[in-house]
Design a protein around this motif. Structure first.
Motif, short mmCIF file in Angstrom:
data_model
loop_
_atom_site.label_atom_id
_atom_site.label_comp_id
_atom_site.label_asym_id
_atom_site.label_seq_id
_atom_site.Cartn_x
_atom_site.Cartn_y
_atom_site.Cartn_z
N GLY A 163 0.80 -1.23 0.00
CA GLY A 163 0.00 0.00 0.00
C GLY A 163 0.83 1.27 0.00
N CYS A 164 0.14 2.39 -0.27
CA CYS A 164 0.84 3.68 -0.33
C CYS A 164 -0.13 4.81 0.03
CB CYS A 164 1.40 3.89 -1.74
SG CYS A 164 2.35 5.39 -1.87
N ASN A 165 0.37 5.80 0.79
CA ASN A 165 -0.46 6.96 1.16
C ASN A 165 -0.02 8.22 0.43
OD1 ASN A 165 -1.44 5.17 3.00
ND2 ASN A 165 -0.79 6.27 4.82
N GLN A 166 0.85 8.11 -0.58
CA GLN A 166 1.47 9.30 -1.15
C GLN A 166 0.62 10.00 -2.23
OE1 GLN A 166 4.79 10.44 -0.12
NE2 GLN A 166 4.05 9.12 1.51
N PHE A 167 -0.15 9.27 -2.97
CA PHE A 167 -1.01 9.84 -4.02
C PHE A 167 -0.26 10.75 -4.99
CE2 PHE A 167 -3.98 8.41 -0.82
CZ PHE A 167 -4.97 7.81 -1.57
N CYS A 168 0.81 10.26 -5.58
CA CYS A 168 1.47 11.01 -6.65
C CYS A 168 0.43 11.17 -7.77
CB CYS A 168 2.69 10.24 -7.16
SG CYS A 168 3.90 10.01 -5.87
N SER A 169 0.49 12.32 -8.45
CA SER A 169 -0.65 12.65 -9.32
C SER A 169 -0.77 11.73 -10.54
CB SER A 169 -0.54 14.10 -9.78
OG SER A 169 0.63 14.29 -10.52
N TYR A 170 0.29 10.97 -10.87
CA TYR A 170 0.25 10.11 -12.06
C TYR A 170 -0.03 8.65 -11.72
CZ TYR A 170 4.89 9.40 -10.15
OH TYR A 170 5.92 9.15 -9.28
N CYS A 171 -0.19 8.33 -10.42
CA CYS A 171 -0.11 6.93 -10.01
C CYS A 171 -1.45 6.38 -9.50
CB CYS A 171 0.95 6.82 -8.93
SG CYS A 171 1.22 5.13 -8.38
N ILE A 172 -1.77 5.18 -9.91
CA ILE A 172 -3.04 4.54 -9.54
C ILE A 172 -2.86 3.60 -8.33
CG2 ILE A 172 -2.80 2.52 -11.09
CD1 ILE A 172 -6.05 4.51 -10.82
N ILE A 173 -1.60 3.38 -7.96
CA ILE A 173 -1.31 2.35 -6.94
C ILE A 173 -2.07 2.54 -5.61
CG2 ILE A 173 0.57 1.46 -5.46
CD1 ILE A 173 2.22 1.20 -8.01
N PRO A 174 -2.15 3.76 -5.06
CA PRO A 174 -2.89 3.89 -3.79
C PRO A 174 -4.34 3.39 -3.91
CG PRO A 174 -1.61 5.85 -4.19
CD PRO A 174 -1.53 5.03 -5.46
N TYR A 175 -4.91 3.49 -5.11
CA TYR A 175 -6.30 3.02 -5.30
C TYR A 175 -6.34 1.49 -5.44
CZ TYR A 175 -6.60 7.95 -6.38
OH TYR A 175 -6.49 9.31 -6.31
N GLY A 207 8.79 -3.37 -0.98
CA GLY A 207 7.41 -3.04 -0.63
C GLY A 207 6.94 -2.04 -1.65
N ILE A 208 5.65 -1.69 -1.60
CA ILE A 208 5.16 -0.67 -2.54
C ILE A 208 5.78 0.68 -2.18
CG2 ILE A 208 3.09 0.61 -3.25
CD1 ILE A 208 2.99 -2.17 -4.36
N HIS A 209 5.82 0.98 -0.90
CA HIS A 209 6.43 2.22 -0.44
C HIS A 209 7.20 1.87 0.83
CE1 HIS A 209 6.52 6.47 1.07
NE2 HIS A 209 6.82 6.64 -0.20
N VAL A 210 8.36 1.23 0.63
CA VAL A 210 9.08 0.60 1.75
C VAL A 210 9.54 1.63 2.79
CG1 VAL A 210 11.44 0.46 0.83
CG2 VAL A 210 10.54 -1.42 2.16
N LEU A 255 13.55 3.20 -2.92
CA LEU A 255 13.29 4.01 -1.71
C LEU A 255 12.82 5.40 -2.07
CD1 LEU A 255 16.55 3.32 0.35
CD2 LEU A 255 14.32 2.27 0.70
N GLU A 256 12.00 5.97 -1.20
CA GLU A 256 11.60 7.38 -1.34
C GLU A 256 12.75 8.24 -0.83
OE1 GLU A 256 7.89 9.63 -1.98
OE2 GLU A 256 9.17 10.15 -0.32
N PRO A 257 13.14 9.25 -1.59
CA PRO A 257 14.27 10.08 -1.17
C PRO A 257 14.11 10.65 0.25
CG PRO A 257 13.60 10.63 -3.39
CD PRO A 257 12.60 9.64 -2.89
N ASN A 294 3.11 15.87 -7.47
CA ASN A 294 2.76 15.69 -6.05
C ASN A 294 3.79 14.82 -5.33
OD1 ASN A 294 1.21 16.25 -3.80
ND2 ASN A 294 -0.08 14.43 -4.04
N ARG A 295 5.05 14.97 -5.72
CA ARG A 295 6.13 14.32 -4.98
C ARG A 295 6.46 15.23 -3.79
NH1 ARG A 295 7.07 9.14 -6.12
NH2 ARG A 295 9.33 9.28 -5.85
N LYS A 296 6.89 14.63 -2.68
CA LYS A 296 6.97 15.42 -1.44
C LYS A 296 8.39 15.89 -1.10
CE LYS A 296 2.59 13.98 -0.64
NZ LYS A 296 2.41 13.11 -1.79
S1 SF4 Z 1 4.55 6.55 -7.37
FE1 SF4 Z 1 5.14 5.34 -5.56
S2 SF4 Z 1 5.00 6.84 -3.89
FE2 SF4 Z 1 3.83 7.72 -5.58
S3 SF4 Z 1 1.70 7.05 -5.23
FE3 SF4 Z 1 2.67 5.56 -6.61
S4 SF4 Z 1 3.41 3.94 -5.24
FE4 SF4 Z 1 3.02 5.74 -3.97
#
Ligand code: SF4
Length: 454
Positions: A163-175, A207-210, A255-257, A294-296
């Motif tokens: 799972g992931c809580n980041q919600f990058c604007s291009y990514c469907i993974i959190p859904y 992991g998805i967002h280790v 890894l997330e920077p 929407n990268r943090k």
């Molecule tokens: S790109 Fe990575 S960090 Fe961003 S929403 Fe998708 S899985 Fe999460």
């Protein structure tokens, strides 16, 4: 499936059950998943076809339109996949029996075959309605399969987070994967202990967002029995893996920077088994593009992290992912990215041409970039990446390196160094899963050619 008595065969072989673990990361991935699903029944029309994975999770309605599919499972249902498959087989056998009886009765009653076909078709639809997709956003605990995925004989990939809580604007993974869930330390450690006894020397922690590992333990009030201090995060887990006898290398997945803080790097550098190769997903080297993504973090934060790692690990290789042609990426923004990448000098970069994913914010952004432009930008970054890799490798000519050998390809044994260079050695010796020091004598196709040390 193996525990339930099934044997795994290659995809092209005739099998009784085909499981397609679909991907939905881009619209193209959806298309490829659908194509794959349509191919299966050409191999064995009588087989059971199962669609699971992220695309099945987010788009079950689309998959229900594919008549060849017998069973659609969501991400949560994977754990009981064998049970669902056996039910489907049972239903299919019952249907075959019923159809046979209908045909026999109707032949007796001398009716037209038209009704027969209709009856059979409607029963088939009932079976195909075996769609088991539960809501993923409510999932709070890591779905622990207690099993691992081997990439090769010598390296095991250990999934510790989902799972992931980041919600990058291009990514469907959190859904598709829901919110962050971490695997309990006890389960991870027990598994690594088990595989180390089987002779595995290298583990890859993924992991998805280790970087989020452990953050949900405090949210869900999960007590951890492994640490006295408050909270339990990725670094705590790595410190415990380090102590496992038999494991010689610990590699980290993407890894997330933002994870790379001074404290993290200080503790990480004390671990002798950590591989000095880190994959930090940058995505863009321009702050305004990163903001739209929407990268943090900013490029300045990233550079700080890269410098910390370079100071702590002298031979470190940094690798990354970059998206080119993100909506609104101007020439000036791309130039900034190119300059930043030239400055950081990654060992290797994976370049992706932005591809809109339906259901994400970026798919509806204005100023989508033309395909030719994306191609041009991608080519220039691939060139930069290849030239970096070549230059890094050339510095090793004449030096000794330690390689974990994996497999024989042609006349060479191939393996990886800790910092993820591919090395090859011509030898008659059997080197699979052997760690050996060799000398670099040249490079070829972005691989190091080595010889024995006299
Ligand atoms: S790109 Fe990575 S960090 Fe961003 S929403 Fe998708 S899985 Fe999460």
């Amino acid at each position: 499936m193996i525990e339930a008595g099934y044997k795994v065969v290659n995809f092209e072989e005739k099998a009784d059950v085909y499981i397609i673990n679909t991907c939905t990361v881009t619209n193209m991935a959806d298309k490829k998943s659908r194509q794959m699903l349509r191919r299966v029944k050409e191999i064995n029309p009588k087989s059971i076809l199962v669609a699971c994975g992220c695309y099945a999770q987010v788009a079950r309605k689309e998959l229900e339109k594919i008549p060849e599919i017998d069973l659609i499972l969501g991400v949560n249902e994977k754990k009981e996949i064998a049970k669902y498959i056996e039910n489907t087989i049972k239903n299919k056998n019952e249907l075959a029996q019923t159809s046979k009886e209908i045909i026999q009765n109707e032949e007796k009653n001398d009716k037209t075959s038209k009704n027969t076909v209709q009856n059979t078709k409607s029963s088939q639809n009932e079976i195909r309605n075996l769609t088991q997709v539960s809501e993923i956003s409510n999932q709070k605990e890591f779905l622990d399969f207690g099993t691992i995925t081997y990439t090769e004989n010598t390296r095991a990939v250990i999934k510790v987070q989902d799972g992931c809580n980041q919600f990058c604007s291009y990514c469907i993974i959190p859904y598709a994967r829901g919110r962050i869930r971490s695997r309990k330390p006890k389960s991870v450690l027990e598994e690594i202990q088990k595989i180390s006894k089987q002779g595995i020397k290298e583990v890859v922690i993924t992991g998805i967002h280790v970087a989020s590992y452990g953050k949900d333990f405090s949210l869900n009030n999960i007590k951890n029995s492994h640490s006295e201090q408050e909270g339990y995060y990725l670094i705590d887990l790595l410190e415990e893996i380090e102590k496992i006898e038999g494991i010689e290398r610990i590699r980290l997945g993407s890894l997330e920077p933002t994870l790379i803080t001074k404290e993290f790097v200080e503790r990480l550098s004390k671990l002798s088994k950590i591989c000095d190769q880190f994959h930090l997903s940058l995505q863009s080297g321009c702050n305004s593009t990163l903001k739209r993504m929407n990268r943090k973090y900013t490029v300045e934060d990233f550079e700080k992290g890269a410098n910390l790692l370079r100071k702590a690990f002298p031979k470190v290789h940094l690798t990354t992912d970059i998206i080119v042609g993100f909506p609104g990426e101007t020439e000036e923004e791309f130039r900034k990215t190119y300059e930043f990448l030239s400055k950081i000098k990654f060992y290797k970069m994976h370049i992706f041409k932005y591809s809109p994913r339906k259901g994400t914010v970026a798919a509806n952004m204005p100023n989508q970039i033309d395909g030719n432009k994306k191609e041009e930008r991608s080519n220039s970054l691939i060139k930069l990446s290849n030239s970096n890799e070549e230059n890094y490798q050339k510095q090793y000519i004449g030096k000794q390196i330690e390689v974990l050998f994996e497999e024989k390809v042609g006349e060479y044994y191939k393996g990886h160094t800790t910092n993820y260079m591919v090395a090859k050695l011509k030898t008659e010796e059997k080197l699979e899963n052997i760690m050996k020091k060799v000398q670099v004598i040249g490079t070829e196709n972005l691989e190091l050619i080595c010889k024995e040390i006299n």
